[in-house]
Design a protein around this motif. Structure first.
Motif, mmCIF file in Angstrom:
data_model
loop_
_atom_site.group_PDB
_atom_site.id
_atom_site.type_symbol
_atom_site.label_atom_id
_atom_site.label_comp_id
_atom_site.label_asym_id
_atom_site.label_seq_id
_atom_site.Cartn_x
_atom_site.Cartn_y
_atom_site.Cartn_z
ATOM 1 N N THR A 49 0.820 -1.206 0.000
ATOM 2 C CA THR A 49 0.000 0.000 0.000
ATOM 3 C C THR A 49 0.857 1.261 0.000
ATOM 4 N N ALA A 50 0.209 2.388 -0.265
ATOM 5 C CA ALA A 50 0.889 3.686 -0.196
ATOM 6 C C ALA A 50 1.375 3.959 1.221
ATOM 7 N N GLU A 51 0.655 3.463 2.213
ATOM 8 C CA GLU A 51 1.067 3.646 3.600
ATOM 9 C C GLU A 51 2.390 2.939 3.891
ATOM 10 N N ILE A 52 2.582 1.769 3.289
ATOM 11 C CA ILE A 52 3.839 1.045 3.465
ATOM 12 C C ILE A 52 4.976 1.822 2.816
ATOM 13 N N PHE A 53 4.740 2.343 1.603
ATOM 14 C CA PHE A 53 5.758 3.158 0.938
ATOM 15 C C PHE A 53 6.119 4.358 1.808
ATOM 16 N N ALA A 56 8.248 3.428 4.731
ATOM 17 C CA ALA A 56 9.622 3.097 4.340
ATOM 18 C C ALA A 56 10.417 4.340 3.938
ATOM 19 N N ASP A 57 9.724 5.385 3.490
ATOM 20 C CA ASP A 57 10.370 6.614 3.018
ATOM 21 C C ASP A 57 10.758 7.483 4.211
ATOM 22 N N ALA A 58 11.870 7.140 4.833
ATOM 23 C CA ALA A 58 12.289 7.760 6.097
ATOM 24 C C ALA A 58 12.466 9.268 6.009
ATOM 25 N N VAL A 77 8.837 -3.574 7.985
ATOM 26 C CA VAL A 77 7.867 -2.782 7.229
ATOM 27 C C VAL A 77 7.721 -3.360 5.827
ATOM 28 N N LEU A 78 8.844 -3.745 5.227
ATOM 29 C CA LEU A 78 8.857 -4.399 3.916
ATOM 30 C C LEU A 78 9.342 -5.829 4.092
ATOM 31 N N PRO A 79 8.779 -6.740 3.329
ATOM 32 C CA PRO A 79 9.257 -8.114 3.428
ATOM 33 C C PRO A 79 10.651 -8.236 2.807
ATOM 34 N N ALA A 80 11.481 -9.047 3.409
ATOM 35 C CA ALA A 80 12.782 -9.370 2.829
ATOM 36 C C ALA A 80 12.575 -10.578 1.943
#
Length: 83
Positions: A49-53, A56-58, A77-80
């Protein structure tokens, strides 16, 4: 000789996650400019989702760097990607 072999093996093993992440990042960075935009992110991870992006966008600049992707993966936050 055994100590040198062990040290070299350890160094290689410790660098493998960084190499894997670099490959994941370059796969997401479709235009190769060193940043992953929202469009590239959604193409690489359509389920995200945009929320995940945004999470991640510190630095909130609208693009992800390799370091931000790695930090987001470390934080869960993001899957490896495996394998």
């Amino acid at each position: 000789m055994t100590k040198e072999f062990f040290a070299a093996s350890l160094a290689i093993a410790m660098s493998l996650p960084a190499v894997a992440r670099a490959g994941e990042f370059s796969a997401m960075d479709a235009d190769g400019d060193g940043y992953v935009t929202m469009s590239e992110f959604q193409q690489a991870m359509p389920e995200a989702t945009a929320e995940i992006f945004t999470a991640a966008d510190a630095n909130a600049d609208g693009a992800l760097t390799d370091e931000e992707v790695a930090a987001a993966q470390d934080a869960g936050v993001l899957p490896a990607k495996e394998g």
